[in-house]
Design an enzyme around this catalytic site. Structure first.
Site, PDB file in Angstrom:
ATOM      1  N   PHE A   1     -20.250  17.628  10.476  1.00 21.51           N
ATOM      2  CA  PHE A   1     -19.232  17.349   9.451  1.00 21.51           C
ATOM      3  C   PHE A   1     -19.907  16.798   8.197  1.00 21.51           C
ATOM      4  CE2 PHE A   1     -15.211  15.449   7.778  1.00 21.51           C
ATOM      5  CZ  PHE A   1     -14.485  16.637   7.761  1.00 21.51           C
TER       6      PHE A   1
ATOM      7  N   THR B   1     -24.032  22.466  11.571  1.00 19.02           N
ATOM      8  CA  THR B   1     -24.987  21.362  11.644  1.00 19.02           C
ATOM      9  C   THR B   1     -26.224  21.760  10.833  1.00 19.02           C
ATOM     10  OG1 THR B   1     -26.005  22.198  13.676  1.00 19.02           O
ATOM     11  CG2 THR B   1     -24.167  20.657  13.948  1.00 19.02           C
TER      12      THR B   1
ATOM     13  N   LYS C   1     -28.848  28.912   9.717  1.00 18.10           N
ATOM     14  CA  LYS C   1     -29.860  29.972   9.790  1.00 18.10           C
ATOM     15  C   LYS C   1     -30.681  29.911  11.077  1.00 18.10           C
ATOM     16  CE  LYS C   1     -31.027  28.099   5.995  1.00 18.10           C
ATOM     17  NZ  LYS C   1     -30.151  27.519   5.008  1.00 18.10           N
TER      18      LYS C   1
ATOM     19  N   GLU D   1     -21.875  35.031   8.132  1.00 22.10           N
ATOM     20  CA  GLU D   1     -22.032  35.479   6.739  1.00 22.10           C
ATOM     21  C   GLU D   1     -22.700  34.419   5.870  1.00 22.10           C
ATOM     22  OE1 GLU D   1     -20.980  38.625   5.159  1.00 22.10           O
ATOM     23  OE2 GLU D   1     -22.396  37.659   3.798  1.00 22.10           O
TER      24      GLU D   1
ATOM     25  N   VAL E   1     -26.822  33.600   4.872  1.00 23.70           N
ATOM     26  CA  VAL E   1     -27.584  34.147   3.744  1.00 23.70           C
ATOM     27  C   VAL E   1     -26.659  34.223   2.529  1.00 23.70           C
ATOM     28  CG1 VAL E   1     -28.915  36.121   2.873  1.00 23.70           C
ATOM     29  CG2 VAL E   1     -29.004  35.551   5.304  1.00 23.70           C
TER      30      VAL E   1
ATOM     31  N   GLY F   1     -26.132  19.358  -4.002  1.00 24.85           N
ATOM     32  CA  GLY F   1     -25.817  19.861  -2.658  1.00 24.85           C
ATOM     33  C   GLY F   1     -26.426  21.210  -2.347  1.00 24.85           C
TER      34      GLY F   1
ATOM     35  N   ASP G   1     -37.132  28.354   3.895  1.00 25.79           N
ATOM     36  CA  ASP G   1     -35.714  28.703   3.970  1.00 25.79           C
ATOM     37  C   ASP G   1     -35.523  30.202   3.707  1.00 25.79           C
ATOM     38  OD1 ASP G   1     -32.739  28.002   3.701  1.00 25.79           O
ATOM     39  OD2 ASP G   1     -33.162  28.857   1.723  1.00 25.79           O
TER      40      ASP G   1
ATOM     41  N   LYS H   1     -34.079  33.620   6.005  1.00 31.18           N
ATOM     42  CA  LYS H   1     -33.073  34.569   5.503  1.00 31.18           C
ATOM     43  C   LYS H   1     -33.618  35.999   5.519  1.00 31.18           C
ATOM     44  CE  LYS H   1     -30.882  30.993   2.725  1.00 31.18           C
ATOM     45  NZ  LYS H   1     -30.940  30.258   1.466  1.00 31.18           N
TER      46      LYS H   1
ATOM     47  N   GLY I   1     -24.114  25.609  -1.958  1.00 38.38           N
ATOM     48  CA  GLY I   1     -22.978  24.815  -2.432  1.00 38.38           C
ATOM     49  C   GLY I   1     -21.975  24.635  -1.307  1.00 38.38           C
TER      50      GLY I   1
HETATM   51  N1  HSE Z   1     -30.988  25.140   0.541  1.00 36.21           N
HETATM   52  C1  HSE Z   1     -30.458  26.454   0.414  1.00 36.21           C
HETATM   53  C2  HSE Z   1     -30.617  26.936  -1.017  1.00 36.21           C
HETATM   54  C3  HSE Z   1     -29.012  26.405   0.817  1.00 36.21           C
HETATM   55  O1  HSE Z   1     -31.020  26.143  -1.866  1.00 36.21           O
HETATM   56  O2  HSE Z   1     -30.368  28.095  -1.278  1.00 36.21           O
HETATM   57  C4  HSE Z   1     -28.509  27.659   1.402  1.00 36.21           C
HETATM   58  O3  HSE Z   1     -29.268  28.119   2.477  1.00 36.21           O
END
Ligand code: HSE
Length: 349
Positions: free
Chosen positions: A11, A99, A128, A152, A155, A209, A223, A227, A325
């Protein structure tokens, strides 16, 4: 009227944004989408857990103070962290897993997905880790149990790339893709073009965020690597592991490099790509690339993401939109729930 009961696992910002959307839009969804959503359980590492089989107040949840054990203050709540009873005993039809991403073993998210699917519950997730590391196993489990497993938001958050490629581009014979798949690093590069220092730009992305809990994953390409694995396995029928994707990030780029590129009519972008080779093998990488300003991905600025699919029948199809976001990612969860609803409706015809 169809009503889906949701258990929210994790959460943080994303599921909180989903609770906010439910509080604001459930009535509208009745006519617009043909269903409403009811939250029957929430569990979180920091906030504790709550089960309310009759339905929890989405507005109260959306406004919940971000203090340790806050869910214990609600009726039916306790301080237990990430309690699997919220999945198993809340009566939820759909588990909404949001999470943190664990890029090493995908836990604890993968276990949550597995328990839910084994118990015959649909799963939607933005995470991911489970998809990149255990996607094939979880998809097979969902098929065996005749439930949906949708991701969805893993990515490009709410920008529909997985479903677009899987459904609308089906039959076009996708042979590869290249994309700007990390909002934080693109935001950092764009901010540096405006003269902001690297560390300051990263901090700003965290405050907005976009960034992962550990922003190293954003700026070092880890990251994007997850993806690329997700997209390649989904769309190119690859069987890539994370280690199959070569990876370098943007932290070695200086303000001087960025200024030099500007003078040359070019921009640095962190590009994740995968391509099917003539022998059928797949090459995949994440790396900073110097793109001329007339390249379609060069003009993508800020936290915006874009992916360009190359297909045999259409050539390049490029989609751009938010890639991070809270509300944008919560929308991805909604789009997964809509997809489940449409599939249930089709099966009832
Ligand atoms: N930290 C990732 C980004 C968030 O900045 O794109 C989405 O995976």
């Amino acid at each position: 009227m169809t009503e889906y009961k949701l258990a929210l696992v994790g959460f943080g910002g994303v599921n909180r944004a989903l609770a906010q959307l439910i509080a604001e839009r459930n009535e509208q969804w009745k006519t617009e989408l043909g269903f409403t959503l009811k939250i029957v359980g929430v569990t979180d590492l920091f906030l504790g857990s709550v089960i309310g089989r009759q339905g929890l107040d989405a507005n109260v949840l959306a406004q919940l103070p971000a203090v340790k054990g806050a869910l214990a203050q609600l009726s039916g709540g306790d301080a237990t962290a990430l309690n699997e009873a919220v999945i198993k005993d809340s009566g939820a039809d759909i588990i909404v897993e949001a999470t943190f991403t664990n890029p090493v073993d995908g836990e604890p998210a993968t276990s949550f997905c597995r328990w839910a699917l084994e118990g015959g519950q649909h799963v939607v997730t933005t995470n991911k880790g489970p998809i990149a590391l255990h996607g094939a196993e979880l998809k097979a489990l969902a098929r065996r149990k005749h439930v949906a497993f949708e991701y969805e938001g893993s990515v490009m958050s709410g920008t529909p790339v997985i479903r677009l490629a899987r459904q609308a581009l089906a039959g076009s014979s996708i042979v590869g893709f290249e994309g700007i798949l990390n909002g934080t690093s693109n935001f950092v590069l764009t901010s540096m073009e405006g003269g902001l220092g690297f560390a300051e730009a990263v901090e700003k992305a965290q405050a907005l965020g976009y960034a992962e809990a550990d922003p190293t994953a954003d700026v070092e390409g880890h990251d994007v690597r997850l993806k690329v694995v997700i997209l390649a396995n989904e769309l190119l029928d690859a069987k890539l592991k994370v280690s199959d994707v070569t990876c370098s990030g943007i932290s070695s780029l200086s303000l001087g490099d960025i200024e030099k590129a500007r003078q040359d009519g070019a921009r640095w972008k962190l590009i994740g790509s995968a391509m099917r080779n003539a022998d059928g093998s797949i090459s995949a990488s994440v790396e900073p690339r110097l793109l001329n300003n007339d390249h379609p991905l060069a003009s993508i600025g800020g936290a915006t993401n874009a992916v360009s699919f190359t297909s045999e029948l259409l050539g390049a199809v490029t989609v751009s939109g938010p890639g991070a976001g809270r509300t944008e990612t919560a929308f991805a969860l909604l789009s997964d729930i809509i997809s489940i609803h449409q599939s249930i409706a089709r099966n009832q015809e």
